[in-house]
Design a protein around this motif. Structure first.
Motif, mmCIF file in Angstrom:
data_model
loop_
_atom_site.group_PDB
_atom_site.id
_atom_site.type_symbol
_atom_site.label_atom_id
_atom_site.label_comp_id
_atom_site.label_asym_id
_atom_site.label_seq_id
_atom_site.Cartn_x
_atom_site.Cartn_y
_atom_site.Cartn_z
ATOM 1 N N GLY A 195 0.803 -1.220 0.000
ATOM 2 C CA GLY A 195 0.000 0.000 0.000
ATOM 3 C C GLY A 195 0.829 1.259 0.000
ATOM 4 O O GLY A 195 0.295 2.362 0.089
ATOM 5 N N THR A 196 2.150 1.127 -0.111
ATOM 6 C CA THR A 196 3.009 2.314 -0.059
ATOM 7 C C THR A 196 2.915 3.154 -1.323
ATOM 8 O O THR A 196 3.351 4.292 -1.341
ATOM 9 C CB THR A 196 4.482 1.935 0.191
ATOM 10 N N THR A 197 2.335 2.594 -2.367
ATOM 11 C CA THR A 197 2.118 3.345 -3.595
ATOM 12 C C THR A 197 0.856 2.824 -4.280
ATOM 13 O O THR A 197 0.447 1.688 -4.036
ATOM 14 C CB THR A 197 3.322 3.220 -4.557
ATOM 15 N N THR A 198 0.273 3.644 -5.113
ATOM 16 C CA THR A 198 -0.901 3.173 -5.853
ATOM 17 C C THR A 198 -0.484 2.528 -7.168
ATOM 18 O O THR A 198 -1.290 1.878 -7.817
ATOM 19 C CB THR A 198 -1.888 4.325 -6.140
ATOM 20 N N GLY A 199 0.772 2.688 -7.544
ATOM 21 C CA GLY A 199 1.275 2.088 -8.774
ATOM 22 C C GLY A 199 1.199 0.566 -8.724
ATOM 23 O O GLY A 199 1.542 -0.040 -7.711
ATOM 24 N N SER B 157 0.232 6.566 2.320
ATOM 25 C CA SER B 157 0.810 7.907 2.328
ATOM 26 C C SER B 157 -0.301 8.938 2.203
ATOM 27 O O SER B 157 -1.339 8.680 1.580
ATOM 28 C CB SER B 157 1.813 8.083 1.185
ATOM 29 N N ILE B 158 -0.073 10.087 2.783
ATOM 30 C CA ILE B 158 -1.058 11.159 2.727
ATOM 31 C C ILE B 158 -1.282 11.583 1.282
ATOM 32 O O ILE B 158 -2.415 11.837 0.872
ATOM 33 C CB ILE B 158 -0.604 12.356 3.588
ATOM 34 N N ALA B 159 -0.206 11.641 0.501
ATOM 35 C CA ALA B 159 -0.324 12.066 -0.899
ATOM 36 C C ALA B 159 -1.224 11.109 -1.686
ATOM 37 O O ALA B 159 -2.121 11.554 -2.418
ATOM 38 C CB ALA B 159 1.053 12.154 -1.540
ATOM 39 N N ASP B 160 -1.007 9.794 -1.533
ATOM 40 C CA ASP B 160 -1.839 8.812 -2.238
ATOM 41 C C ASP B 160 -3.282 8.857 -1.748
ATOM 42 O O ASP B 160 -4.222 8.823 -2.546
ATOM 43 C CB ASP B 160 -1.285 7.396 -2.070
ATOM 44 N N LEU C 192 -6.289 10.176 10.208
ATOM 45 C CA LEU C 192 -5.820 8.800 10.079
ATOM 46 C C LEU C 192 -4.742 8.682 9.007
ATOM 47 O O LEU C 192 -3.816 7.893 9.138
ATOM 48 C CB LEU C 192 -6.977 7.864 9.769
ATOM 49 N N GLY C 193 -4.870 9.452 7.939
ATOM 50 C CA GLY C 193 -3.855 9.450 6.884
ATOM 51 C C GLY C 193 -2.494 9.857 7.420
ATOM 52 O O GLY C 193 -1.466 9.264 7.085
ATOM 53 N N VAL C 194 -2.482 10.855 8.293
ATOM 54 C CA VAL C 194 -1.229 11.306 8.908
ATOM 55 C C VAL C 194 -0.616 10.172 9.736
ATOM 56 O O VAL C 194 0.575 9.891 9.644
ATOM 57 C CB VAL C 194 -1.471 12.558 9.791
ATOM 58 N N PHE C 195 -1.458 9.496 10.523
ATOM 59 C CA PHE C 195 -0.951 8.403 11.363
ATOM 60 C C PHE C 195 -0.471 7.218 10.530
ATOM 61 O O PHE C 195 0.524 6.587 10.864
ATOM 62 C CB PHE C 195 -2.004 7.966 12.383
ATOM 63 N N ALA C 196 -1.157 6.907 9.441
ATOM 64 C CA ALA C 196 -0.745 5.792 8.583
ATOM 65 C C ALA C 196 0.620 6.072 7.965
ATOM 66 O O ALA C 196 1.481 5.193 7.908
ATOM 67 C CB ALA C 196 -1.784 5.557 7.487
ATOM 68 N N GLU C 197 0.823 7.308 7.514
ATOM 69 C CA GLU C 197 2.122 7.655 6.929
ATOM 70 C C GLU C 197 3.220 7.614 7.988
ATOM 71 O O GLU C 197 4.329 7.136 7.738
ATOM 72 C CB GLU C 197 2.055 9.044 6.289
ATOM 73 N N PHE C 198 2.922 8.102 9.190
ATOM 74 C CA PHE C 198 3.883 8.070 10.287
ATOM 75 C C PHE C 198 4.261 6.631 10.628
ATOM 76 O O PHE C 198 5.434 6.305 10.803
ATOM 77 C CB PHE C 198 3.285 8.777 11.510
ATOM 78 N N GLU C 199 3.262 5.753 10.698
ATOM 79 C CA GLU C 199 3.503 4.348 11.006
ATOM 80 C C GLU C 199 4.416 3.704 9.957
ATOM 81 O O GLU C 199 5.337 2.962 10.282
ATOM 82 C CB GLU C 199 2.174 3.598 11.066
ATOM 83 N N THR C 200 4.186 3.999 8.689
ATOM 84 C CA THR C 200 5.013 3.461 7.610
ATOM 85 C C THR C 200 6.457 3.939 7.754
ATOM 86 O O THR C 200 7.402 3.163 7.605
ATOM 87 C CB THR C 200 4.443 3.868 6.238
ATOM 88 N N ALA C 201 6.634 5.231 8.056
ATOM 89 C CA ALA C 201 7.983 5.787 8.212
ATOM 90 C C ALA C 201 8.707 5.156 9.400
ATOM 91 O O ALA C 201 9.892 4.817 9.302
ATOM 92 C CB ALA C 201 7.900 7.309 8.382
ATOM 93 N N ILE C 202 8.005 4.975 10.493
ATOM 94 C CA ILE C 202 8.608 4.365 11.691
ATOM 95 C C ILE C 202 8.999 2.918 11.404
ATOM 96 O O ILE C 202 10.085 2.461 11.776
ATOM 97 C CB ILE C 202 7.626 4.430 12.889
#
Length: 183
Positions: free
Chosen positions: A40-44, A73-76, A112-122
């Motif tokens: 899920g890190t990209t929509t590609g 990611s918030i952008a996606d 939630l989007g912010v937290f999902a991106e933070f979780e991925t980065a961590i």
């Protein structure tokens, strides 16, 4: 006229199971569910998501169990939500109070989007730290080579060309050239 309710389920790896998400989406009223086993890190490369987004029409609703099943990611997430909103399609989640047809639901979605991106980065940070530690201890040596370099060199020494070696071994020509340059 009420639109169609479409479900979307996703897991990151092929050894994970989609059954729980699909059951929750069916229980919520979805008769059509698009599901895939992709990061899920990209929509590609997420063909089922693309098909779903292309297929929805004004008045429809896309339902997920949790927002991290849709985007990491918030952008996606923002791009998907904007595309759905432009089509007049709502986004809802079964396990979270997300409903883009309401202001409160949109605000919660953004949080939630912010937290999902933070979780991925961590998670990525922890993974890199673990790899660095394993390398320092001599435990991690990277993945095993997927190409038998000795066989490539032997075939080249026998007079085989790069294309012929690649065809014989079932690998790309670029891989053959890389091995031959390492001599």
């Amino acid at each position: 006229m009420t639109g169609q309710l479409y479900g979307y389920a996703r897991v990151s790896t092929s050894d994970q199971d989609l059954a729980i998400q699909e059951a929750a989406l069916r229980a919520a009223g979805c008769t059509i569910i698009r599901a895939e086993k992709k990061s899920g890190t990209t929509t590609g490369g997420r063909d089922e998501l693309r098909t779903l987004l292309d297929f929805t029409r004004r008045g429809d609703t896309v339902l997920v169990t949790r927002i991290d099943r849709l985007a990491r990611s918030i952008a996606d997430l923002d791009a998907i939500v904007k595309e759905l909103e432009a089509r007049g399609v709502a986004l809802k989640a079964t396990e979270q109070p997300i409903d883009t047809s309401s202001a409160a639901g949109r605000a919660f979605l953004q949080m939630l989007g912010v937290f999902a991106e933070f979780e991925t980065a961590i998670r990525k940070e922890r993974q890199l730290e673990g790899i660095a530690k394993a390398k320092a201890e001599g435990v991690y040596k990277g993945r095993k080579p997927s190409i038998d370099t000795d066989q490539v060199r032997a075939l080249a020494a026998s007079g085989f060309g790069a294309s012929e070696i690649a065809r014989t071994m079932g690998i790309g020509r670029a891989s053959v050239y890389r091995v031959m340059q390492q001599r």
